[in-house]
Scaffold this motif. Sequence first.
Motif, short mmCIF file in Angstrom:
data_model
loop_
_atom_site.label_atom_id
_atom_site.label_comp_id
_atom_site.label_asym_id
_atom_site.label_seq_id
_atom_site.Cartn_x
_atom_site.Cartn_y
_atom_site.Cartn_z
N ASN A 485 0.83 -1.21 0.00
CA ASN A 485 0.00 0.00 0.00
C ASN A 485 0.86 1.26 0.00
O ASN A 485 0.63 2.20 0.76
CB ASN A 485 -0.96 0.00 1.20
N HIS A 486 1.86 1.28 -0.86
CA HIS A 486 2.75 2.43 -1.00
C HIS A 486 1.95 3.65 -1.48
O HIS A 486 1.18 3.55 -2.44
CB HIS A 486 3.85 2.08 -2.00
N GLU A 487 2.10 4.79 -0.82
CA GLU A 487 1.26 5.95 -1.14
C GLU A 487 1.50 6.45 -2.56
O GLU A 487 0.54 6.71 -3.31
CB GLU A 487 1.51 7.09 -0.15
N TYR A 488 2.76 6.60 -2.96
CA TYR A 488 3.03 7.08 -4.31
C TYR A 488 2.49 6.11 -5.36
O TYR A 488 1.94 6.53 -6.39
CB TYR A 488 4.53 7.28 -4.51
N ALA A 489 2.64 4.82 -5.12
CA ALA A 489 2.09 3.84 -6.05
C ALA A 489 0.57 3.90 -6.06
O ALA A 489 -0.06 3.79 -7.13
CB ALA A 489 2.58 2.44 -5.68
N ARG A 490 -0.03 4.07 -4.89
CA ARG A 490 -1.50 4.12 -4.81
C ARG A 490 -2.04 5.33 -5.57
O ARG A 490 -3.04 5.24 -6.29
CB ARG A 490 -1.92 4.18 -3.35
N ARG A 491 -1.39 6.48 -5.41
CA ARG A 491 -1.85 7.68 -6.13
C ARG A 491 -1.71 7.50 -7.64
O ARG A 491 -2.60 7.89 -8.41
CB ARG A 491 -1.05 8.89 -5.67
N ALA A 492 -0.59 6.91 -8.06
CA ALA A 492 -0.41 6.68 -9.50
C ALA A 492 -1.46 5.71 -10.04
O ALA A 492 -2.00 5.92 -11.14
CB ALA A 492 1.00 6.14 -9.75
N LEU A 493 -1.75 4.66 -9.28
CA LEU A 493 -2.73 3.67 -9.74
C LEU A 493 -4.13 4.27 -9.82
O LEU A 493 -4.92 3.90 -10.70
CB LEU A 493 -2.72 2.47 -8.80
N GLU A 494 -4.45 5.19 -8.92
CA GLU A 494 -5.77 5.82 -8.97
C GLU A 494 -5.91 6.67 -10.23
O GLU A 494 -6.98 6.68 -10.87
CB GLU A 494 -5.98 6.68 -7.72
N VAL A 495 -4.86 7.40 -10.62
CA VAL A 495 -4.92 8.19 -11.86
C VAL A 495 -4.99 7.26 -13.07
O VAL A 495 -5.74 7.51 -14.02
CB VAL A 495 -3.71 9.13 -11.95
N ILE A 496 -4.20 6.19 -13.05
CA ILE A 496 -4.22 5.24 -14.16
C ILE A 496 -5.60 4.60 -14.30
O ILE A 496 -6.09 4.36 -15.41
CB ILE A 496 -3.13 4.18 -13.96
N ASP A 497 -6.24 4.32 -13.16
CA ASP A 497 -7.59 3.76 -13.20
C ASP A 497 -8.55 4.73 -13.88
O ASP A 497 -9.42 4.31 -14.67
CB ASP A 497 -8.04 3.44 -11.78
N ASN A 498 -8.39 6.02 -13.60
CA ASN A 498 -9.24 7.02 -14.28
C ASN A 498 -8.96 7.04 -15.78
O ASN A 498 -9.90 7.17 -16.59
CB ASN A 498 -8.98 8.41 -13.68
#
Length: 701
Positions: A485-498
């Motif tokens: 649950n790395h924060e930088y990875a989580r933020r990137a994955l949320e944008v990629i999901d969009n």
Amino acid sequence: MTSISKKKTTNQNPTRPAVLTLDIEGAFNHVHPSTLLEIMSQRQMPSYLTNWVAAFNTDRKIAFGFDQQSEDPQPYQCGLPQGSPISPILFLIYSNAMLEKEHHPGDAVDTSYVDDVCMVQMSPTVSRANAFLEERTERHLRNGARLGLSFATPKTELLYCLPLTSKDKGKSLLSHPPLRILGTTIPAKRQIKYLGVFIDESLTFIHHATMAAARGHKILGSLSFLRHRSRGIPAHIAHHLAMTAILPAMFWASPAWWTDMPAVSATLSVTYNAIARWITGLPLNTRTTNLITLAHLPPMAAYLDYLSLRYAIRLHFLPTYHALGPPRSQPNTHPNLPGLHHLYNLSKHLIQGKLEDRTTTSTAPGVAKTTSPNPDKTTRPQQLHDEWLHALPAQTIVIYTDGSKLENGAVGCGWAIYHCRNQQLHLLEDGRCNLGSRAKVYDVELHAVQEAVTAVLTTTTPRTSVFVCIDNQAAADSLQFNESNHEYARRALEVIDNLQRLGWHVSTVWCPSHCGIRGNERADTLAKAGASSTIPCRFALSTKAWLFAQARMSFLKRWKQELPLSNPSFKFPDHLHGVDWADTRAMWRVFCNRSPTDSPPNIPADPCPCGLDLNTSHHLLRDCPLLVAERTKLLQSTTGDIHTTSYITAPQNTLAIRCFLRATGLGHTPHLCFDKHHDPANRLDDSDSDSPEPDFGAFEP
């Protein structure tokens, strides 16, 4: 631990903790499936989960097998199966209905781990503490009666905590008022065991250290058969067993009890040094610094502090509502007692500024990895990557990201976004940012992905495919499966999901760095510029990976300071992996002047047969004229000064020194070969039996 380590007040009757530990009887076997489903429904758990548990706990069958034959499965009723990994979780749901309470007074703390329950009661008198503990226990028993759960009184233990200077420490435990549970009187003890840790009445943990040392000694003894005289497992295997089997059992739960008290440290050091002697085969009279250095073990106190610091860092990333919670300053607690306050004091120099958020969850899926056109960094990296780019369809978006770290610790990231047209890359946008000095390159590269894919959201190009070219394999793995649950990875994955919801197809590709690939070189230049920038990004924070790296770096630095001749690393030196046990032991004996030719430290050494100096290993290796022929061969095949301590431990000298020791018998036997025609091969096999010195390869109690 924190709840029972309160500082003594100035009152005549200070509040002191009483600790009662209980064990839920039967545990898994006493879980009623129907009652468990009712509890899950009352707690409004998801229906799909309740249905799954219902199927898991019903229509069970069992079959007994013997001598490769088994009977037909027969239906049977039971609680939760003992071997299933889901059973402890289901039991926690079930038992919580027994242990929950409506009020949470500050002087009463309940903790539980599966079927082990611990109740702490602060009270100025023993009788009042007993009354509260009995009342709380009765409440749990009433709740448990409806569930078919009860406490096993034979496993119940009671402890009254007292300061070391208390006048009541001399009183007999029988003088205290009795505490009764289920009609049974629970006698008070000087120490109790909870979750593998022995807790004594003054929280000195001396008794636990004694038991931990005995546990380590027992495991060490069980491994002694792996060595006999000059034969046995090599040193690197012994070191591996020590680090993976002995020390984890010996230092179990050390962050809960380790505070570097002299009495605890001295007790543990005896077994720790015995482990080092088993690894090295050196005698009891070897200097401790040499012993620990050659065993390639860290200084014990430094290692235990490192384990505690790592645990403290983990706690800082827990949710605020967690039972342990992030460690905080507690000025009303003795600083030399263990607990969360000790972990806070150990880690407060590292925990500064905004911390990475590891508690917020996300439903964004991972990003698939596309097979890289580059098998490695050496096989035509630029050419293979360019061929892959030329084969991409038109309108494809290619992103290059990179991270950089300067000598002053500042980190930055850069990204470059290209658009494929006419088999050429056309730059759409690039950027850089500074992320302070409390993150690793791995962290900032993940943030570069976030910034780059965010920029893609605003492009007006047709929505086709996006390839994110990353030169960090660990970052690509985190984007594929963000397990931590790395924060930088989580933020990137949320944008990629969009992006993917809008019709884009995003994947990552490994790209070799510093190989002349244009996009990667541009991202690298931007990352260095970002690290040099003085304006930090709004996403700058202290990452968990950076904190762990700082803890390790401080530990290795302390290791080197306390053992200057060591090479701090948890990995055993590669150049000793192929060395026989007898040869390794011989080299270390000569290094320490503790070979069979050396006299014990308290006995004067005999004169050397050459008559020029005393008969010591160092003299025989460096100066004795009777070994000049073999020494000449040795010096021709080695580098460095033979009179320095690092000469024997230098990796490039290992093979030549082994040949010298075998040819002369030095380090192997007291009967040295001064005749160059003497064949030492047969002598080495029975060297220890001929030697008046004890055999140090076998385990020494």
